[in-house]
Design a protein around this motif. Structure first.
Motif, PDB file in Angstrom:
ATOM      1  N   ASP A   1       0.546  -1.027  -0.326  1.00  0.00           N
ATOM      2  CA  ASP A   1       0.100  -0.177  -0.025  1.00  0.00           C
ATOM      3  C   ASP A   1       0.888   1.791   0.131  1.00  0.00           C
ATOM      4  N   LEU A   2       1.149   2.117  -0.748  1.00  0.00           N
ATOM      5  CA  LEU A   2       1.430   3.157  -0.725  1.00  0.00           C
ATOM      6  C   LEU A   2       0.853   4.187  -0.906  1.00  0.00           C
ATOM      7  N   GLY A   3       0.018   4.478  -0.115  1.00  0.00           N
ATOM      8  CA  GLY A   3      -1.167   5.446   0.002  1.00  0.00           C
ATOM      9  C   GLY A   3      -1.644   6.555  -1.673  1.00  0.00           C
ATOM     10  N   LEU A   4      -1.195   5.169  -2.686  1.00  0.00           N
ATOM     11  CA  LEU A   4      -2.066   5.726  -3.812  1.00  0.00           C
ATOM     12  C   LEU A   4      -3.227   4.673  -4.314  1.00  0.00           C
ATOM     13  N   LYS A   5      -3.949   5.586  -5.980  1.00  0.00           N
ATOM     14  CA  LYS A   5      -5.711   4.292  -5.859  1.00  0.00           C
ATOM     15  C   LYS A   5      -4.884   2.859  -6.245  1.00  0.00           C
ATOM     16  N   ALA A   6      -3.384   3.212  -6.521  1.00  0.00           N
ATOM     17  CA  ALA A   6      -2.570   2.016  -7.508  1.00  0.00           C
ATOM     18  C   ALA A   6      -1.527   0.891  -6.559  1.00  0.00           C
ATOM     19  N   GLU A   7      -1.458  -0.441  -6.983  1.00  0.00           N
ATOM     20  CA  GLU A   7      -1.124  -0.708  -5.472  1.00  0.00           C
ATOM     21  C   GLU A   7       0.414  -0.926  -5.710  1.00  0.00           C
ATOM     22  N   GLY A   8       1.146  -1.344  -5.323  1.00  0.00           N
ATOM     23  CA  GLY A   8       2.292  -1.647  -5.386  1.00  0.00           C
ATOM     24  C   GLY A   8       3.158  -3.230  -5.788  1.00  0.00           C
ATOM     25  N   ILE A   9       3.835  -3.317  -6.387  1.00  0.00           N
ATOM     26  CA  ILE A   9       4.292  -5.181  -6.503  1.00  0.00           C
ATOM     27  C   ILE A   9       5.543  -5.332  -6.322  1.00  0.00           C
ATOM     28  N   VAL A  10       6.256  -6.481  -5.352  1.00  0.00           N
ATOM     29  CA  VAL A  10       7.260  -6.270  -4.926  1.00  0.00           C
ATOM     30  C   VAL A  10       7.843  -8.331  -5.654  1.00  0.00           C
ATOM     31  N   PRO A  11       8.715  -8.711  -6.050  1.00  0.00           N
ATOM     32  CA  PRO A  11       8.953  -9.899  -6.636  1.00  0.00           C
ATOM     33  C   PRO A  11       9.576 -10.509  -4.961  1.00  0.00           C
ATOM     34  N   LEU A  12       8.698 -12.221  -4.814  1.00  0.00           N
ATOM     35  CA  LEU A  12       8.776 -12.338  -3.207  1.00  0.00           C
ATOM     36  C   LEU A  12      10.538 -12.351  -3.410  1.00  0.00           C
ATOM     37  N   ALA A  13      11.014 -13.041  -4.206  1.00  0.00           N
ATOM     38  CA  ALA A  13      12.460 -12.972  -3.934  1.00  0.00           C
ATOM     39  C   ALA A  13      13.444 -11.814  -3.529  1.00  0.00           C
ATOM     40  N   GLU A  14      12.834 -10.533  -3.552  1.00  0.00           N
ATOM     41  CA  GLU A  14      13.916  -9.159  -2.788  1.00  0.00           C
ATOM     42  C   GLU A  14      13.110  -9.591  -1.421  1.00  0.00           C
ATOM     43  N   LEU A  15      12.631 -10.523  -0.843  1.00  0.00           N
ATOM     44  CA  LEU A  15      12.067  -9.991   0.522  1.00  0.00           C
ATOM     45  C   LEU A  15      12.214 -11.118   0.266  1.00  0.00           C
ATOM     46  N   THR A  16      12.878 -12.238   0.346  1.00  0.00           N
ATOM     47  CA  THR A  16      13.658 -14.117   0.782  1.00  0.00           C
ATOM     48  C   THR A  16      14.874 -13.992   1.096  1.00  0.00           C
ATOM     49  N   ASP A  17      15.552 -14.612   2.524  1.00  0.00           N
ATOM     50  CA  ASP A  17      16.707 -14.953   2.614  1.00  0.00           C
ATOM     51  C   ASP A  17      17.564 -16.087   1.774  1.00  0.00           C
ATOM     52  N   ALA A  18      18.904 -16.607   1.849  1.00  0.00           N
ATOM     53  CA  ALA A  18      19.180 -17.480   1.116  1.00  0.00           C
ATOM     54  C   ALA A  18      18.849 -18.931   1.261  1.00  0.00           C
ATOM     55  N   GLU A  19      18.333 -19.223   2.238  1.00  0.00           N
ATOM     56  CA  GLU A  19      17.413 -20.143   2.976  1.00  0.00           C
ATOM     57  C   GLU A  19      16.068 -20.085   2.194  1.00  0.00           C
ATOM     58  N   GLY A  20      15.211 -19.035   1.551  1.00  0.00           N
ATOM     59  CA  GLY A  20      14.451 -19.812   1.487  1.00  0.00           C
ATOM     60  C   GLY A  20      12.795 -18.940   2.094  1.00  0.00           C
ATOM     61  N   GLU A  21      14.070 -18.707   3.247  1.00  0.00           N
ATOM     62  CA  GLU A  21      12.912 -17.744   4.587  1.00  0.00           C
ATOM     63  C   GLU A  21      12.428 -16.373   4.488  1.00  0.00           C
ATOM     64  N   ARG A  22      11.538 -16.291   4.048  1.00  0.00           N
ATOM     65  CA  ARG A  22      10.331 -14.503   3.995  1.00  0.00           C
ATOM     66  C   ARG A  22      10.745 -13.736   5.462  1.00  0.00           C
ATOM     67  N   THR A  23      11.671 -12.157   4.881  1.00  0.00           N
ATOM     68  CA  THR A  23      12.203 -11.488   5.415  1.00  0.00           C
ATOM     69  C   THR A  23      11.066 -10.355   5.508  1.00  0.00           C
ATOM     70  N   ALA A  24      10.303 -10.464   5.380  1.00  0.00           N
ATOM     71  CA  ALA A  24       9.287  -9.644   6.328  1.00  0.00           C
ATOM     72  C   ALA A  24       7.506 -10.004   5.746  1.00  0.00           C
ATOM     73  N   ALA A  25       7.207  -9.194   6.770  1.00  0.00           N
ATOM     74  CA  ALA A  25       5.394  -9.842   7.000  1.00  0.00           C
ATOM     75  C   ALA A  25       4.424  -8.671   6.591  1.00  0.00           C
ATOM     76  N   ILE A  26       3.113  -8.986   6.664  1.00  0.00           N
ATOM     77  CA  ILE A  26       2.198  -8.140   6.651  1.00  0.00           C
ATOM     78  C   ILE A  26       2.239  -6.855   7.701  1.00  0.00           C
ATOM     79  N   GLY A  27       2.129  -5.696   7.509  1.00  0.00           N
ATOM     80  CA  GLY A  27       2.154  -4.579   8.585  1.00  0.00           C
ATOM     81  C   GLY A  27       3.565  -4.157   7.763  1.00  0.00           C
ATOM     82  N   ASP A  28       4.608  -4.737   7.513  1.00  0.00           N
ATOM     83  CA  ASP A  28       5.479  -3.870   8.074  1.00  0.00           C
ATOM     84  C   ASP A  28       5.744  -2.615   7.018  1.00  0.00           C
ATOM     85  N   THR A  29       6.835  -1.692   6.728  1.00  0.00           N
ATOM     86  CA  THR A  29       6.729  -0.545   5.770  1.00  0.00           C
ATOM     87  C   THR A  29       8.585  -0.822   5.113  1.00  0.00           C
TER      88      THR A  29
END
Length: 420
Positions: free
Chosen positions: A70-98
């Motif tokens: 949520d960017l505070g805009l009409k359009a939503e932002g999309i981030v590839p999960l690969a950018e929020l995943t570490d080398a072990e495949g674990e997610r590095t961010a959670a819902i609500g994180d900025t």
């Protein structure tokens, strides 16, 4: 906030599901929560972002391969999960994180915005390109070289291929001229390669066609018979020129290019030239999904030569002219741009009969003609060959003989002297 914690609100729409639930302490139903969120959004000033801008937003959900921000805009932002995943495949961010991110692409029409969280290249770039292909985002690439069947394009340091047929709206005759240009492309196909990087097929034509359809819809809504518009000549044929009016093409027939006879359209127009034309006819498509047939005129915007040049073409007057075409019954002679007269075959040979005009004249010949008749209503002019002008020497001798008082006798002796 831990990854197991629920979001402050959840949204389920026709486009995507956000994987969240309503907080246990919130006893409002889903419709109330959604309405409250929409009121909150409506009260916020809407801003726009461009590719390359840095933005900040809150993660509101996860999909199979993307995180939604949520960017505070009409359009939503999309981030590839690969950018929020570490080398072990674990997610590095959670819902609500900025998260802070960079805008890398925008969907046409105010749709989703593709974001990039991690700087640098490596495995993130292929993930971004896969996302761009999945969502239809345009990507920017540099044409590197001409290869068999197309051109090689580098996109974020990764090699891609664009077929010749997908490089432009029309056939590209000299693809080498495109080398070195940075262009926008749509990813048609993205496949993971075997040790050599992904296989990527691009299309610039797809983006151009989308833009043309958008412009065509705007042009179509404003186009009407009798309207004068500006357009760009896109191509020339033996029978006329095609003119881009803004996503729609019209035909400027060779007969409507001007009042003068035009043998070849390329003699008066060139591809890429901007011209002003009048819409003279709009015919509906002949088949479903086809384009309207739009007829144009440039001639209708020009001054009528008969209003000026024809006014001085009085019967008995003598004028220079140029033969423009031959018919079996005579030759048409251009007396002024857009004004022609007929030199009938019976007026060509004098005492010697002429069976066909080609026995006496050819197209391009310069003639002196005399106007016989002028029919202004039917715009027809009848001509005859003007008698040759008297030779200057003969005129001088005739005047000298007249001055001597001997008249015809003096003229007789003068001719005899010339023979001696």
């Amino acid at each position: 906030m831990r990854a197991t914690e629920p979001p402050a609100w959840g949204v389920r729409s026709g486009r995507r599901d956000y994987n969240g639930t309503v907080s246990p302490g919130d006893d409002r139903d889903f419709g109330d929560i959604l309405a409250a969120f929409e009121r909150q959004q409506a009260g916020q000033p809407q801003r726009d972002v461009a590719v390359g801008d840095k933005v900040e937003g809150r993660i509101v959900g996860f999909g199979e391969d993307s995180a939604f921000v949520d960017l505070g805009l009409k359009a939503e932002g999309i981030v590839p999960l690969a950018e929020l995943t570490d080398a072990e495949g674990e997610r590095t961010a959670a819902i609500g994180d900025t998260v802070e991110a960079l805008v890398t692409a925008k969907e046409a029409g105010g749709g989703a915005i593709l974001l990039r969280v991690r700087p640098g290249r490596g495995p993130v770039v292929p993930a971004e390109l896969a996302q761009a292909q999945a969502h239809g985002f345009p990507v920017e690439g540099s044409v590197q070289a001409v290869v068999k069947g197309g051109v090689e394009v580098t996109v974020s340091g990764i090699r891609a291929f664009c077929p010749i047929s997908q490089l432009d709206l029309r056939y590209v005759e000299e693809p080498a001229a495109w080398v070195g240009q940075r262009l926008q492309f749509r990813i048609l196909r993205y496949e993971e390669g075997r040790g050599r990087g992904p296989n990527i097929v691009l299309s610039r034509r797809a983006l151009l066609e989308e833009e043309a359809r958008r412009r065509a819809a705007e042009t179509r809504a404003q186009l009407a018979v009798g309207k004068v518009v500006r357009g760009t000549v896109t191509s020339l044929t033996g029978y006329g020129a095609f003119v881009d009016l803004g996503g729609l093409e019209g035909l400027l027939h060779v007969s409507e290019m001007g009042y003068g006879r035009v043998e070849h359209p390329q003699d008066v127009l060139a591809a890429g030239q901007e011209i002003e034309v009048e819409v003279v006819a709009i015919e509906p498509p002949r088949e479903e999904g086809g384009q309207e047939r739009i007829s144009l005129s440039r001639r209708s915007l020009l001054a009528d030569p008969w209003e000026g040049a024809a006014a001085r073409l009085a019967p008995g007057s003598r004028h220079p002219g140029r033969v423009v075409r031959l018919e079996s019954f005579g030759a048409f002679v251009e007396l002024a741009p857009g004004v022609e007269g007929l030199l009938h075959v019976s007026e060509m040979g004098g005492d010697q009969p002429v069976r066909h005009p080609r026995e006496a004249v050819r197209p391009g010949d310069e003639l002196e003609v005399t106007v016989l008749t002028v029919d202004r209503e039917r715009r027809r002019i009848s001509l005859s060959l003007a008698p040759p002008a008297p030779d200057a020497a003969d005129m001088s001798e005739s005047r000298a003989a007249a001055d001597s008082g001997f008249g015809a006798m003096a003229d007789f002796f003068a001719r005899g002297k010339k023979k001696d």
